[in-house]
Write an enzyme that holds these catalytic residues in place. Sequence first.
Site, PDB file in Angstrom:
ATOM      1  N   ASP A   1      35.047  37.877  46.288  1.00 48.85           N
ATOM      2  CA  ASP A   1      34.587  38.760  47.367  1.00 48.85           C
ATOM      3  C   ASP A   1      34.648  40.223  46.966  1.00 48.85           C
ATOM      4  OD1 ASP A   1      37.334  38.291  47.275  1.00 48.85           O
ATOM      5  OD2 ASP A   1      37.648  38.765  49.375  1.00 48.85           O
TER       6      ASP A   1
ATOM      7  N   ASP B   1      39.397  29.877  44.682  1.00 48.68           N
ATOM      8  CA  ASP B   1      39.959  29.883  46.038  1.00 48.68           C
ATOM      9  C   ASP B   1      38.997  29.309  47.074  1.00 48.68           C
ATOM     10  OD1 ASP B   1      41.965  31.125  44.735  1.00 48.68           O
ATOM     11  OD2 ASP B   1      41.894  32.997  45.860  1.00 48.68           O
TER      12      ASP B   1
HETATM   13  P1  FBP Z   1      39.780  35.420  42.157  1.00 54.00           P
HETATM   14  O1  FBP Z   1      39.697  35.607  43.631  1.00 54.00           O
HETATM   15  O2  FBP Z   1      39.570  36.645  41.387  1.00 54.00           O
HETATM   16  O3  FBP Z   1      38.866  34.323  41.700  1.00 54.00           O
HETATM   17  O4  FBP Z   1      41.232  34.938  41.778  1.00 54.00           O
HETATM   18  C1  FBP Z   1      41.871  33.978  42.528  1.00 54.00           C
HETATM   19  C2  FBP Z   1      43.230  33.640  42.008  1.00 54.00           C
HETATM   20  O5  FBP Z   1      43.173  32.602  41.075  1.00 54.00           O
HETATM   21  C3  FBP Z   1      44.134  33.303  43.192  1.00 54.00           C
HETATM   22  O6  FBP Z   1      44.094  31.943  43.503  1.00 54.00           O
HETATM   23  C4  FBP Z   1      45.469  33.801  42.747  1.00 54.00           C
HETATM   24  O7  FBP Z   1      46.242  34.239  43.830  1.00 54.00           O
HETATM   25  C5  FBP Z   1      45.131  34.976  41.897  1.00 54.00           C
HETATM   26  O8  FBP Z   1      43.857  34.742  41.377  1.00 54.00           O
HETATM   27  C6  FBP Z   1      46.098  35.168  40.762  1.00 54.00           C
HETATM   28  O9  FBP Z   1      45.849  36.396  40.186  1.00 54.00           O
HETATM   29  P2  FBP Z   1      46.297  36.766  38.714  1.00 54.00           P
HETATM   30  O10 FBP Z   1      45.398  36.021  37.791  1.00 54.00           O
HETATM   31  O11 FBP Z   1      46.045  38.229  38.646  1.00 54.00           O
HETATM   32  O12 FBP Z   1      47.721  36.381  38.559  1.00 54.00           O
END
Ligand code: FBP
Length: 697
Positions: free
Chosen positions: A200, A228
């Site tokens: 998003d 997600d």
């Molecule tokens: P996106 O919304 O960028 O696709 O990322 C989702 C996600 O995988 C979430 O499920 C999780 O909370 C977050 O990324 C983890 O972030 P990071 O990779 O920065 O630890």
Amino acid sequence: MSDKETISIEDLIKKPEAQKVISNINQELIERRAYAPEKCEVFSSPYTALREDSDYRFSVDKEARKALPRIIDNKVQFVVGLESPEESFKESYCKKRNIGIVFSGGPAPGGHNVIAGLFDAAKQANPETKIYGFLLGPDGIIENEAKELTESLVDAYRNLGGFGMIKTGRTKIDTEEKMALSKETCKALQLEALVIVGGDDSNTNAAFLAEEMFEDGVQVLGVPKTIDGDIQVRDEDGHVLCAMSFGFHTAARAFANEISNLCTDSTSDVKYWHICKVMGRVASHLALEVALQTHANITLIGEDLADYVHKKRIEKAEKEGTIDHTAYGMTLRHLSRVLCEGIVKRAAVGKNYGVIVIPEGVLEFINEIRVFITKLNVIIAEYNEMHDTDFHSGFPLLIDKLEYLRKLARRSREDSSFTIWNTRDDDLFDDIPAFFREGLLTERDSHGNFQFSQVETDKVIMGLVKDYLNILKEQGAYKIGIEKSYYRKTLENGGLDPDYFGPILFESYDDSGFLMVKTSVISHRRLQQALIKEGAIKENEGIPGPIEKIFKKSVPKFKTQIHFYGYDGRGSDPTRFDCTYAYNLGLTVFSLIANGATGQMAAIKNLEKGFSSWEPIGIPIAPLMHLEERKGMLALVMEKSVVDVNSPAFKAVKAFRDKWLGAVPEKDEYRRPGPIRFAGKSEEERPITLVLNALGK
Ligand code: FBP
């Protein structure tokens, strides 16, 4: 074998059989790289055009209209096949172009196929066209770090997971300076179009870049990516335009496979409750799909907790002529009680084990925590704006951060207009365990989002569960039910009459399969007293061995194993669904580019139906924007989609809740989805959530 007969390791690894098994090019990889995903029917035509459809309407936020005037009136566009268009169309469709593509945010399985689809379509239209991959996410655009994607590079990553080809990053292009640098990069590479593959926030970025570069003639398109599953688009009338982002199916299937294995282990070893936190920053879509895939005993759905209404409190308040705001949404304490209820019920039928699925973002839906997160977001953002150093460098230790909050609370006492952090907030915050306070104060990501993956949500919830189970144990309410046949056998083998001791020991010694030791019998001493009182043993006489054995068996130990499913599933190779979906998104995005679109997000309509019904479309991003709190301020962002508690998929999970809890003597109803299989008939076609939501319409 003697030493003399052993061949040297050098000779061993030269053997072709050894090289074959050690090589990183295994059969799965060969098959994946060679697999050609099916193309939607329109892409079998040599050319595609766009048909605008004004029937799909959006309620446009006035701030979005103000900020994005050039793209706000974009319409939904359907990709249609063209067999023999006019020469001028062919010329413009097939002209040589430079196209840039970037991954933004967390990896999602299928990303490489978006590139492959774009690459194939672009090269088919004109082999001279160049595709540049920006490295390490949006930073690559800002710093002009890009590489031209070649056929061999693209081929090496077809149908493979991760974003390894060009990597990813979470930088947001949110300042004038970053925007100017991005424009410079597009100019330097003579880009006609820029494709942003992201969630998003990244699609929000795509809309702002499209607006900004409109006059320069650089088209900017988005592609819905995130495990997600929170990019789901409907128009104002509820028509589904994008049922799911790519990557969701694979991640959910990967988590579900692991969790179903835990279900198997749990029913075999019968001693652990497995607590499985699954990713999904805010929305619980992944947890919902995992529930449908595995039938785990308990699955929390954040949106359901927020939807909870405490009827008795409302009625009481109504009678008193007041409103009880705390009656809406579940508190952390209440949630722990709900979990305990399930655990106690299973224990009563001898199942002191099971599997609980907790969505990563569940705390966002718990009122009291949400308030803290919002308040702390504002405090951190304000501090960062007013100081040279950021909050986390300024206060590296928890103790310093807490002292700063205390200072704010003191300020609120002196200045009544200062309300963001008062003494009550500070006191309530003090009651939270230190590790959780640290988690709540953790650094926000570049979009200002709270980083749920950094918080031990499961530990917070399970801490409360353990405390309450101890209370229930002391009250004699948490006990393991004893199978009647086992009880009888044990006593008979020990020479005791089960029917004599049964009514003394158990709550109701009837014909039911499982017997519950009386709630008053909570200790060895109480058991002895009960036996003496009933004249079963004399004063100072010991408890008979078989009775002691049964009693010990009824005393539960609550043992947990904690698991986190996130990065592993995110790195899985895509399911066939995600391979095909993402590849067709790549083809769609090229069609949007070749037909001059900008500010649109590529999507596939009818994803919830069979492949032959899939329709590639472009969705206008700007009308999907609304105002949301980010870094303590309201900002225009694309609206996230959370689990709809009225959706058929959620209602199905709710309807099966008791069945899957399995608080019955019979076998648990677990479902085994099995590992992600790329080929073969057994690979399911699409997420169960989509199937149910489509069937329920
Ligand atoms: P996106 O919304 O960028 O696709 O990322 C989702 C996600 O995988 C979430 O499920 C999780 O909370 C977050 O990324 C983890 O972030 P990071 O990779 O920065 O630890």
